[in-house]
Design a protein around this motif. Structure first.
Motif, PDB file in Angstrom:
ATOM      1  N   THR A1075       0.828  -1.203   0.000  1.00 25.75           N
ATOM      2  CA  THR A1075       0.000   0.000   0.000  1.00 25.75           C
ATOM      3  C   THR A1075       0.860   1.251   0.000  1.00 25.75           C
ATOM      4  OG1 THR A1075      -1.744  -1.178   1.192  1.00 25.75           O
ATOM      5  CG2 THR A1075      -1.797   1.225   1.263  1.00 25.75           C
ATOM      6  N   PHE A1076       1.932   1.227   0.763  1.00 26.87           N
ATOM      7  CA  PHE A1076       2.875   2.356   0.767  1.00 26.87           C
ATOM      8  C   PHE A1076       3.383   2.624  -0.651  1.00 26.87           C
ATOM      9  CE2 PHE A1076       6.846   4.523   1.283  1.00 26.87           C
ATOM     10  CZ  PHE A1076       6.700   5.307   2.411  1.00 26.87           C
ATOM     11  N   ALA A1077       3.766   1.558  -1.345  1.00 24.01           N
ATOM     12  CA  ALA A1077       4.276   1.715  -2.705  1.00 24.01           C
ATOM     13  C   ALA A1077       3.178   2.203  -3.661  1.00 24.01           C
ATOM     14  CB  ALA A1077       4.850   0.389  -3.195  1.00 24.01           C
ATOM     15  N   LYS A1078       1.946   1.702  -3.489  1.00 29.00           N
ATOM     16  CA  LYS A1078       0.851   2.101  -4.367  1.00 29.00           C
ATOM     17  C   LYS A1078       0.507   3.577  -4.185  1.00 29.00           C
ATOM     18  CE  LYS A1078      -2.729  -0.469  -5.058  1.00 29.00           C
ATOM     19  NZ  LYS A1078      -3.914  -1.327  -4.836  1.00 29.00           N
ATOM     20  N   VAL A1079       0.481   4.037  -2.952  1.00 31.49           N
ATOM     21  CA  VAL A1079       0.177   5.447  -2.711  1.00 31.49           C
ATOM     22  C   VAL A1079       1.238   6.333  -3.353  1.00 31.49           C
ATOM     23  CG1 VAL A1079      -0.026   7.199  -0.913  1.00 31.49           C
ATOM     24  CG2 VAL A1079      -1.128   4.992  -0.615  1.00 31.49           C
ATOM     25  N   CYS A1080       2.493   5.932  -3.228  1.00 32.94           N
ATOM     26  CA  CYS A1080       3.560   6.723  -3.851  1.00 32.94           C
ATOM     27  C   CYS A1080       3.459   6.691  -5.376  1.00 32.94           C
ATOM     28  CB  CYS A1080       4.921   6.191  -3.404  1.00 32.94           C
ATOM     29  SG  CYS A1080       5.262   6.432  -1.653  1.00 32.94           S
ATOM     30  N   ALA A1081       3.174   5.524  -5.939  1.00 32.32           N
ATOM     31  CA  ALA A1081       3.170   5.379  -7.398  1.00 32.32           C
ATOM     32  C   ALA A1081       1.931   5.989  -8.029  1.00 32.32           C
ATOM     33  CB  ALA A1081       3.291   3.901  -7.763  1.00 32.32           C
ATOM     34  N   GLU A1082       0.761   5.838  -7.399  1.00 30.67           N
ATOM     35  CA  GLU A1082      -0.492   6.254  -8.031  1.00 30.67           C
ATOM     36  C   GLU A1082      -0.937   7.654  -7.634  1.00 30.67           C
ATOM     37  OE1 GLU A1082      -3.590   3.384  -7.813  1.00 30.67           O
ATOM     38  OE2 GLU A1082      -2.231   1.667  -7.908  1.00 30.67           O
ATOM     39  N   ILE A1083      -0.394   8.200  -6.579  1.00 30.56           N
ATOM     40  CA  ILE A1083      -0.795   9.551  -6.168  1.00 30.56           C
ATOM     41  C   ILE A1083       0.378  10.516  -6.287  1.00 30.56           C
ATOM     42  CG2 ILE A1083      -1.665  10.946  -4.261  1.00 30.56           C
ATOM     43  CD1 ILE A1083      -3.237   8.591  -3.293  1.00 30.56           C
ATOM     44  N   LEU A1084       1.470  10.227  -5.604  1.00 27.99           N
ATOM     45  CA  LEU A1084       2.606  11.156  -5.662  1.00 27.99           C
ATOM     46  C   LEU A1084       3.207  11.206  -7.059  1.00 27.99           C
ATOM     47  CD1 LEU A1084       4.440  10.393  -2.284  1.00 27.99           C
ATOM     48  CD2 LEU A1084       2.509  11.892  -2.748  1.00 27.99           C
ATOM     49  N   LYS A1113       1.477   6.266  11.705  1.00 31.45           N
ATOM     50  CA  LYS A1113       2.165   5.118  12.309  1.00 31.45           C
ATOM     51  C   LYS A1113       1.516   3.803  11.897  1.00 31.45           C
ATOM     52  CE  LYS A1113      -0.554   5.214  16.574  1.00 31.45           C
ATOM     53  NZ  LYS A1113      -0.489   5.295  18.056  1.00 31.45           N
ATOM     54  N   GLU A1114       0.255   3.843  11.428  1.00 29.63           N
ATOM     55  CA  GLU A1114      -0.424   2.594  11.071  1.00 29.63           C
ATOM     56  C   GLU A1114       0.136   1.963   9.801  1.00 29.63           C
ATOM     57  OE1 GLU A1114      -2.881   4.656  13.902  1.00 29.63           O
ATOM     58  OE2 GLU A1114      -1.997   5.307  12.014  1.00 29.63           O
ATOM     59  N   ILE A1115       0.708   2.763   8.912  1.00 29.22           N
ATOM     60  CA  ILE A1115       1.213   2.203   7.652  1.00 29.22           C
ATOM     61  C   ILE A1115       2.660   1.753   7.774  1.00 29.22           C
ATOM     62  CG2 ILE A1115       2.193   4.292   6.606  1.00 29.22           C
ATOM     63  CD1 ILE A1115       0.816   3.466   3.998  1.00 29.22           C
ATOM     64  N   ARG A1116       3.284   2.074   8.874  1.00 32.05           N
ATOM     65  CA  ARG A1116       4.699   1.756   9.033  1.00 32.05           C
ATOM     66  C   ARG A1116       4.848   0.386   9.676  1.00 32.05           C
ATOM     67  NH1 ARG A1116       7.287   6.385  12.333  1.00 32.05           N
ATOM     68  NH2 ARG A1116       9.210   5.466  11.550  1.00 32.05           N
ATOM     69  N   VAL A1117       5.755  -0.410   9.134  1.00 36.91           N
ATOM     70  CA  VAL A1117       6.067  -1.730   9.679  1.00 36.91           C
ATOM     71  C   VAL A1117       7.242  -1.563  10.620  1.00 36.91           C
ATOM     72  CG1 VAL A1117       6.677  -4.103   9.142  1.00 36.91           C
ATOM     73  CG2 VAL A1117       5.269  -2.788   7.555  1.00 36.91           C
ATOM     74  N   GLN A1118       6.962  -1.698  11.911  1.00 40.40           N
ATOM     75  CA  GLN A1118       8.003  -1.455  12.901  1.00 40.40           C
ATOM     76  C   GLN A1118       8.864  -2.696  13.080  1.00 40.40           C
ATOM     77  OE1 GLN A1118       8.652   1.342  14.260  1.00 40.40           O
ATOM     78  NE2 GLN A1118       6.847   2.542  13.728  1.00 40.40           N
ATOM     79  N   PRO A1119      10.178  -2.545  13.070  1.00 42.44           N
ATOM     80  CA  PRO A1119      11.047  -3.693  13.388  1.00 42.44           C
ATOM     81  C   PRO A1119      10.910  -4.070  14.846  1.00 42.44           C
ATOM     82  CG  PRO A1119      12.341  -1.694  13.204  1.00 42.44           C
ATOM     83  CD  PRO A1119      10.947  -1.317  12.782  1.00 42.44           C
ATOM     84  N   SER A1120      11.037  -5.358  15.132  1.00 39.61           N
ATOM     85  CA  SER A1120      10.868  -5.856  16.500  1.00 39.61           C
ATOM     86  C   SER A1120      12.147  -5.611  17.279  1.00 39.61           C
ATOM     87  CB  SER A1120      10.546  -7.349  16.491  1.00 39.61           C
ATOM     88  OG  SER A1120      11.523  -8.052  15.768  1.00 39.61           O
ATOM     89  N   ARG A1121      12.177  -4.437  17.945  1.00 40.42           N
ATOM     90  CA  ARG A1121      13.366  -4.070  18.727  1.00 40.42           C
ATOM     91  C   ARG A1121      13.117  -4.181  20.219  1.00 40.42           C
ATOM     92  NH1 ARG A1121      14.768   1.534  15.475  1.00 40.42           N
ATOM     93  NH2 ARG A1121      15.189   0.604  13.464  1.00 40.42           N
ATOM     94  N   GLY A1122      11.902  -4.548  20.615  1.00 43.07           N
ATOM     95  CA  GLY A1122      11.575  -4.583  22.035  1.00 43.07           C
ATOM     96  C   GLY A1122      12.214  -5.748  22.739  1.00 43.07           C
ATOM     97  N   SER A1123      12.355  -5.599  24.043  1.00 44.02           N
ATOM     98  CA  SER A1123      12.905  -6.663  24.877  1.00 44.02           C
ATOM     99  C   SER A1123      11.813  -7.644  25.214  1.00 44.02           C
ATOM    100  CB  SER A1123      13.495  -6.061  26.156  1.00 44.02           C
ATOM    101  OG  SER A1123      12.478  -5.418  26.878  1.00 44.02           O
ATOM    102  N   SER A1124      12.195  -8.660  25.946  1.00 46.46           N
ATOM    103  CA  SER A1124      11.224  -9.676  26.314  1.00 46.46           C
ATOM    104  C   SER A1124      10.196  -9.160  27.290  1.00 46.46           C
ATOM    105  CB  SER A1124      11.950 -10.880  26.915  1.00 46.46           C
ATOM    106  OG  SER A1124      12.652 -10.477  28.076  1.00 46.46           O
ATOM    107  N   SER A1125      10.480  -8.063  27.961  1.00 50.73           N
ATOM    108  CA  SER A1125       9.491  -7.501  28.872  1.00 50.73           C
ATOM    109  C   SER A1125       8.293  -6.939  28.145  1.00 50.73           C
ATOM    110  CB  SER A1125      10.135  -6.393  29.719  1.00 50.73           C
ATOM    111  OG  SER A1125      10.556  -5.333  28.892  1.00 50.73           O
ATOM    112  N   GLU A1126       8.409  -6.723  26.843  1.00 51.59           N
ATOM    113  CA  GLU A1126       7.305  -6.214  26.057  1.00 51.59           C
ATOM    114  C   GLU A1126       6.621  -7.329  25.285  1.00 51.59           C
ATOM    115  OE1 GLU A1126       8.981  -3.239  23.626  1.00 51.59           O
ATOM    116  OE2 GLU A1126       9.453  -1.881  25.256  1.00 51.59           O
ATOM    117  N   ALA A1127       6.788  -8.552  25.734  1.00 51.10           N
ATOM    118  CA  ALA A1127       6.192  -9.674  25.012  1.00 51.10           C
ATOM    119  C   ALA A1127       4.688  -9.647  25.087  1.00 51.10           C
ATOM    120  CB  ALA A1127       6.719 -10.997  25.583  1.00 51.10           C
ATOM    121  N   ALA A1128       4.143  -9.009  26.112  1.00 51.86           N
ATOM    122  CA  ALA A1128       2.689  -8.968  26.233  1.00 51.86           C
ATOM    123  C   ALA A1128       2.054  -8.011  25.253  1.00 51.86           C
ATOM    124  CB  ALA A1128       2.304  -8.558  27.663  1.00 51.86           C
ATOM    125  N   ASP A1129       2.844  -7.244  24.503  1.00 54.92           N
ATOM    126  CA  ASP A1129       2.287  -6.350  23.499  1.00 54.92           C
ATOM    127  C   ASP A1129       1.696  -7.104  22.328  1.00 54.92           C
ATOM    128  OD1 ASP A1129       3.280  -4.521  25.172  1.00 54.92           O
ATOM    129  OD2 ASP A1129       4.779  -3.693  23.839  1.00 54.92           O
TER     130      ASP A1129
END
Length: 1339
Positions: A1075-1084, A1113-1129
């Motif tokens: 979707t990120f690529a489509k928005v850039c290609a078809e609109i921008l 922030k909803e369109i961004r794919v966040q890399p998993s950088r959290g520690s194990s304490s954030e496993a409940a996310d």
């Protein structure tokens, strides 16, 4: 033996490396000495060494050099055995033989022996033990055997490399005795190495235990060694205990149960015992739990073991040390993330393990108890910034609620901490509301679990907003959260049956009978059976013998009746019955009762209890001296009886039903008649429908349904009389519509169940259906002829005189005819459903005349004598005619083809919301029966989604959603795009339904739909046709504008963003990337190629929306950088390691693809678009730069590579990022300082005084001090606040620090200086008269 001594001496004199034979000789000599306790041979050896000028150091050096030889483990172990035996020999010069180097070599040999179990000799268990007492005596045979062994050892020295395990165990077994002879206080390195070696060999012995007789024996040896080390003779006990505990902590934190058990056992049993006699050891043991907390691992399972170990040690400590550790845990709960998480895990286990000493029983000391402080810390973590810690804290608090509620003191303390006491501020309710709406699923689930545990404690203090939040959670997308929400609200209902809880439970739980999850359906049925039906049974089984003793007040009979009813039927049973007959709840209750009946879970006691409730209510009414004609049964009682009696027909007797049917017929509620009816009318006996009592009608309808349910059990004669009575009432056409439908269904049921066969039953139904159709046709003809006659009479009258006055007899009579015709029309519709095979052709022309009466010639309708259309004269009849025609069309396909365009036309042009709503229902039924015919009109039907009436919009949305789920309608064309507008509808209920449709049903049924239609939705919502390349016609454009949110105002833009965010949340990570690529290609890219016009306002809106979407922030794919304490996310708890590793690998691949696509494809488009916008001086340049800043903030180190094509843009972005961070830091600091000042102002009771710079710094949150930029901005903000305070005091005339300083005063000069001073006086005065300095907050 002299020969052995001689060989030993010759080997010592020979500088060659020590051989195994030399060690064997020493072993034999020392073994004999230890076995016989005879030191004669050793003394001879020492004397020979002295005579040959060979010192004891040479002997020890030879032994430790053999221990250090890395070639043969057998020689090293044998040398270790020899060295230990030498130290333990009788009359041995220990101080001369012991050297630190030899001791360290001994420890190294032991470690190396345990390190590799493959070095053990296969015949190790068969070797002799040199220390055994059965060794020979001192004679020639011993010398001969030793000589033979020596020769054999020389021959096999190169072949046998493994060592004897018994030799190694001998060394360890004798270590305790060695430590009794050698004090290590002078050799701290040896002491440290010994402790490390003991702990290391325990770790390595887990794999090695198969070669030992018992692993427990090794534990015993190590325990004795460490116990000996802790004695005061080996040095300072503080340092020794610290060293021992440091090494044992590594064992305690291991997974291996044997090693962990040894470490815990030694600390809890041995060291605590030693601490009773040594304050140094006691202090070290008290600090061990804190040290373990610092070293605890982050992963869940090892962390749980660490918590368990910590608690075991704390339980063995004194009370003062336990309190100290509790305070340490409280401080730890305010530290870093991993320590906060660990403290959250420790607190509940600590409080439950030490429940008897929490301090809650202290007199006047509840707030100072350490249990109080632990609870406060746990409650604070429920609002932690990390979702995993929030969820864990809520879960652990839920575990504590039940045990703490068993004791009065702890229960009161718990209520005080949670803000539920007399001084409470309802804090827990507010906290739970926020957590139930948390963005993380694990937090929502944990909060609901806490509510279910707090139900008994909170009780009636659950406020309405919290209950609504729990009710909304019952429709959560996740199955696990729905289950927990059901449990929470049901537990509250089970504990406290208040009206508020009953209402919310009724609107939340029964609807889940339609849930996709089978287990939730079953839970819904079981809860309804337990909380509703069983309560009704218990209430009906209670005796009412004491109800006569209740005092009555003749002045307040109605209030007394309500009080007596509550006295008769406790547990909120009347509220339950009233709740189940609610319009929204009743359909779910019907389905639940049907499911329970099919599963044979309904018992006759339910019907018996309902009958008793109805009977007791009537008796109580009469006891209060109230008129019986005004009595109605408790709301919901007849409804529930009508549902359960279908599966329990024998539980309801005919006498009971017949009596109440006669009562309802005898005491029909008659309203006050108006108009001409008061003056007398020829048809005065006709009942006016508008004045019927709703309760009376409801009771009668459900009573008729109950009768039809039990009709198979009725006697023949009463059944025939009943059928005849029903038919006569239907022929009168003077009942309410709901009564008509109930009578028709009951009459059909009676005919079918009393007929001998199916053909006879169909014949009976057809016969009375034709009879009713004939009479209904006559009533309609009479009404239409009456209208025609009135029209003819008024042909030559003026418009004023030709219209009947509202108060005239003619108008009243026409109104009565209209009402009777409406009931007749409704009766025809009911007959179509009951008997669709009947002949309705004779009635169709009359209905056609009615529904087309408003489509006559426009010119003739304007004539003075022309009749008004039926929809104006009788709107109810007009609406019922359309409904009846729809029912007839459902039974006749040919008729449906003719009238379908007419339905669509009326749907578009009608100004009646009720008629539009009914036509939408009819069209949805047509869609099921005639799918192909209705498909071409779907765009007309979807226009009702933007109807001005909320009821029509809601009905249309619900019906179309059901059709889409059943695949009668497809998600194609404009249907999906028009449904998007429901997400931002003005009605909250429609918005909630739309969120559920897109978030649950659509996501599972059509997961790619949001991705495929996303870009098109951007253009459509902005009313932009650039993506189609053509312009629509005016009519089509006006229709499409209903489903747009065009405009750059804040409301339209926020509504569009809400839709975009909802669609993005339904996409998988790979679809977000596409979707990120489509928005850039078809609109921008379209904007850079001038395909998207930047001169048009809609084109600008599309481009601005694209920038907002790309920076969200909803369109961004966040890399998993959290520690194990954030496993409940994680939304769904995945326990399979394979699934978790696959998800992690997939996330890394997507992250790499995002960066690659960002560099290769996106940035060149942004660069070109920026140049285009700058050339046009477009206001969107700022939006583009903000979007780029957000996109590249995670790639600060790669900006040089990414923006290599535009260095100017690179510099601008770097500047914008730095400026943004500084502004953000400044705003954060200003807010923090302002909040501190505000809190100080509220707390101060006297004259406010500005706090000092250091005081403000100390009160700032800890997080501000960790960030250097924020800390610097905070310092600036504090300084600015101080300056404003000083200026404010100066302006108010207050004394300043300068005015109070003792400074030398200058005398005034005379002469020219005085003249100059006089000249400047006016200037100084003018400056004083200027406006004074004001601070920013005063301005």
């Amino acid at each position: 033996m002299d020969e052995i001594i001689g060989r030993i001496l010759s080997d010592l004199e020979n500088p060659s490396p020590i051989s195994q034979a030399f060690l064997k000789d020493l072993e034999a000599l020392l073994g004999y000495a230890l076995g016989t306790n005879d030191s004669m041979d050793l003394e001879n050896l020492y004397s020979e060494l002295s005579s040959r000028n060979i010192g004891l150091t040479s002997l020890t050096n030879a032994i430790y050099s053999a221990m250090d030889s890395g070639g043969s483990p057998r020689i090293s172990v044998l040398a270790s055995k020899v060295y230990v035996s030498l130290l333990l020999a009788p009359n041995s010069p220990v101080l001369s033989l012991f050297t630190p180097i030899a001791f360290l070599s001994l420890l190294r040999t032991i470690r190396m022996a345990f390190k590799d179990s493959s070095l053990v000799s296969n015949e190790g268990s068969l070797s002799r033990n040199p220390g055994a007492k059965k060794k020979g005596r001192r004679n020639a045979r011993l010398d001969k055997s030793r000589a033979e062994n020596r020769d054999m050892g020389c021959e096999n020295e190169g072949e046998e490399k493994g060592y004897n395990v018994k030799d190694l165990f001998f060394v360890l077994d004798k270590f305790e005795v060695v430590l009794g002879l050698v004090h290590l206080d002078r050799f701290p390195d040896c002491l440290k190495a010994l402790v490390q070696t003991v702990c290391q060999i325990l770790t390595m012995a887990v794999e090695f235990s198969g070669h030992l007789e018992s692993f427990g024996s090794l534990n015993g040896v190590c325990s004795r060694i460490l116990g000996e080390v802790l004695k005061a003779v080996h040095g300072n006990q503080v340092h020794t205990a610290a060293e021992v505990l440091k090494e044992l902590s590594s064992l305690i934190l291991l997974h291996k149960s044997e090693i962990r058990s040894f470490g815990l056992g030694f600390v809890v049993n041995r060291m605590v015992e030693l601490g009773e006699s040594s304050s140094d050891i006691k202090k070290a043991v008290a600090n061990l739990p804190k040290y373990l907390a610092q070293k605890a691992p982050e992963k869940a399972e090892p962390r749980a073991l660490a918590v368990e170990s910590i608690i075991e040690i704390v339980k063995a400590l004194d009370f003062e040390d336990q309190v100290g550790f509790a305070d340490y845990v409280v401080k730890m709960s305010q530290g870093k993330g991993q320590f906060r998480l660990l403290s959250v895990d420790i607190i509940p286990v600590l409080m439950m393990s030490l429940s008897g000493s929490l301090g809650f029983d202290m007199v006047n000391g509840v707030e100072n108890s350490w249990g109080w402080r632990l609870l406060e810390a746990l409650v604070q973590r429920c609002s932690d910034i990390t979702a995993g810690i929030r969820a864990r804290a809520l879960n652990n608090l839920a575990q504590l609620v039940v045990p703490l509620s068993r004791n009065d003191n702890s229960k009161e303390a718990l209520k005080e901490v949670l803000g539920l006491g007399n001084k409470g501020t309802n804090g827990m309710n507010d906290l739970l509301k926020k957590r139930c709406m948390d963005e993380k699923a694990a937090v929502r689930k944990a909060s609901l679990l806490l509510i279910s545990k707090l139900a008994a404690l909170l009780g009636g203090e659950l406020d309405g907003d919290l209950l609504k939040t729990i009710g909304m959670a019952c429709s959560d997308p996740l199955v696990s959260i729905r289950k927990v929400a059901i449990s929470a609200i049901s537990e509250a209902f089970r504990t406290y049956s208040t009206c508020l809880i009953i209402k919310e439970w009724m609107h939340s739980v029964p609807r889940l009978i339609n849930d996709n999850e089978t287990s939730i359906q079953e839970e819904c049925e079981n809860l309804f059976l337990e909380l509703v039906l069983e309560r009704v049974v218990r209430a009906g089984s209670k005796r009412s013998s004491n109800h006569e003793s209740v005092p009555h007040d003749t002045l307040g009979q109605k209030n007394n009746f309500d009080m007596d009813s509550e006295f008769l039927f406790p547990q909120g049973v009347l509220g339950l019955l009233k709740g189940i007959c609610d319009g929204e709840v009743a359909p779910w209750v019907k389905k639940i009762c049907s499911s329970l009946g099919k599963k044979k879970k309904l018992r006759p006691s339910i019907c018996i209890a309902l009958k008793k409730i109805i009977r007791e209510s009537e008796i109580q009414w009469l006891n209060n001296s109230m008129p019986i004609e005004k009595w109605t049964a408790p709301p919901g009682s007849w409804f529930l009886l009508s549902e359960v009696s279908a599966y329990l027909p024998k539980a309801v007797d005919w006498e009971f039903l017949h009596r109440h049917l006669q009562h309802l017929d005898k005491y029909k509620p008659v309203g006050e008649l108006k108009g001409s009816l008061e003056q007398g009318d020829p048809d005065e006996g006709m009942l006016d429908i508008e004045f019927h009592s709703v309760a009376w009608i409801g009771d009668r309808v459900f009573l008729l349904q109950t009768i039809s349910n039990v009709s198979v059990e009725l006697p023949p004669e009463p059944a025939a009389d009943l059928a005849h009575s029903f038919l006569k009432r239907l022929e009168g056409f003077n009942m309410h519509s709901t009564e008509v439908n109930a009578h028709v269904k009951a009459l059909r049921t009676l005919c079918k169940r009393k007929a001998l066969n199916t053909d006879e039953a169909d014949l009976l139904v057809t016969r009375w259906t034709d009879q009713l159709l004939s009479k209904s046709s006559k009533v309609l003809d009479s009404y239409m002829s009456k209208i025609s006659d009135v029209t003819k009479e008024n042909v030559f009258l003026t418009p004023h005189t030709g219209v009947s006055q509202p108060g005239s007899k003619t108008a009243a009579y026409e109104s009565k005819l209209s009402t009777q015709a409406t009931i007749a029309m409704y009766t025809i519709g009911s007959l179509v459903i009951v008997c669709p095979s009947a002949n309705f052709k004779s009635i169709v022309p009359v209905i056609h005349t009615i529904i087309t009466s408003g489509i006559s010639d426009s010119k003739s309708s304007k004539l003075p004598g022309s009749a008004a259309p039926v929809k104006d004269r009788a709107p109810s009849l007009f609406i019922q005619a359309w409904l009846t025609m729809g029912k007839i069309c459902l039974a006749d396909s040919k008729l449906a083809k003719r009238y379908l365009p007419l339905f669509v036309q009326e749907l578009e042009k009608s100004d009646s919301a009720a008629l539009r709503n009914n036509i939408v229902v009819v069209m949805s039924d047509f869609c099921v029966r005639y799918t192909a015919l209705v498909d071409c009109y779907m765009s007309k039907i979807t226009k009702c989604l933007r109807d001005p009436c909320e009821l029509v919009r809601r009905q249309t949305f619900t019906l179309l959603s059901r059709l889409l789920q059943r695949d009668y309608v497809k998600w194609r064309g404009v249907l999906f795009l028009r449904f998007l507008l429901c997400l931002v509808d003005d009605s909250e209920k429609i918005r909630q339904q739309a969120d559920f449709l897109f978030g649950n049903i659509l996501k599972a049924k059509a997961p790619l739909l949001a991705y495929n239609s996303f870009v098109e939705a951007i253009f459509v919502l902005n009313d932009c046709n650039a993506h189609t390349g053509c312009k629509n016609a005016n009519s089509s454009r006006n229709e499409n504008r209903l489903f747009t949110l065009r405009g750059n105002d804040e409301k339209s833009r926020s509504q569009r963003m809400h839709i975009y965010v909802t669609l993005l949340k339904q996409m998988a990570p790979e679809h977000l990337l596409a979707t990120f690529a489509k928005v850039c290609a078809e609109i921008l890219a379209s904007a850079t190629d001038t395909l998207l016009s930047l001169e048009d306002s809609t084109g600008l809106s599309v481009l601005q929306d694209a920038f907002l979407i790309l920076s969200s922030k909803e369109i961004r794919v966040q890399p998993s950088r959290g520690s194990s304490s954030e496993a409940a996310d994680i939304e769904e708890e995945v326990v399979e390691s394979g699934v978790a590793s696959t998800s992690a690998a997939k996330g890394r691949a997507i992250t790499q693809a995002v960066r690659k696509g960002l560099i290769q494809n996106t940035i060149p488009i942004f660069i070109e678009l920026k140049r285009l916008l700058e050339s046009k001086n477009s206001p969107l340049t700022g939006s583009l730069m903000e979007c780029l800043r957000i996109l590249l903030k995670d790639y600060k180190n790669e900006i040089d590579d990414i923006l290599v094509a535009d260095r100017q843009l690179q510099k601008e972005l770097i500047y914008d990022m730095q400026k943004y961070e500084s502004m953000k830091s400044k705003s954060t600091a200003v807010k923090a300082v302002a909040s501190v000042q505000k809190s100080d102002t509220h707390r101060s009771t006297g004259v406010s005084k500005e706090p000092s710079l250091s005081a403000l710094k100390s009160k700032l949150p800890e997080q501000l001090h960790t960030n250097s930029k924020v800390a610097s901005a905070a310092a600036d903000a504090i300084a600015a606040a101080t300056v404003r305070s000083v200026l404010r005091e100066v302006n108010q005339g207050a004394s300043t620090p300068l005015s109070t300083m003792n400074v030398p005063k200058l005398k005034a000069h005379s002469g020219e200086a005085a003249a100059v001073k006089d000249g400047r006086f006016e200037v100084i005065e003018s400056l004083r008269r200027r406006q004074s300095f004001y601070s920013d907050d005063e301005n």
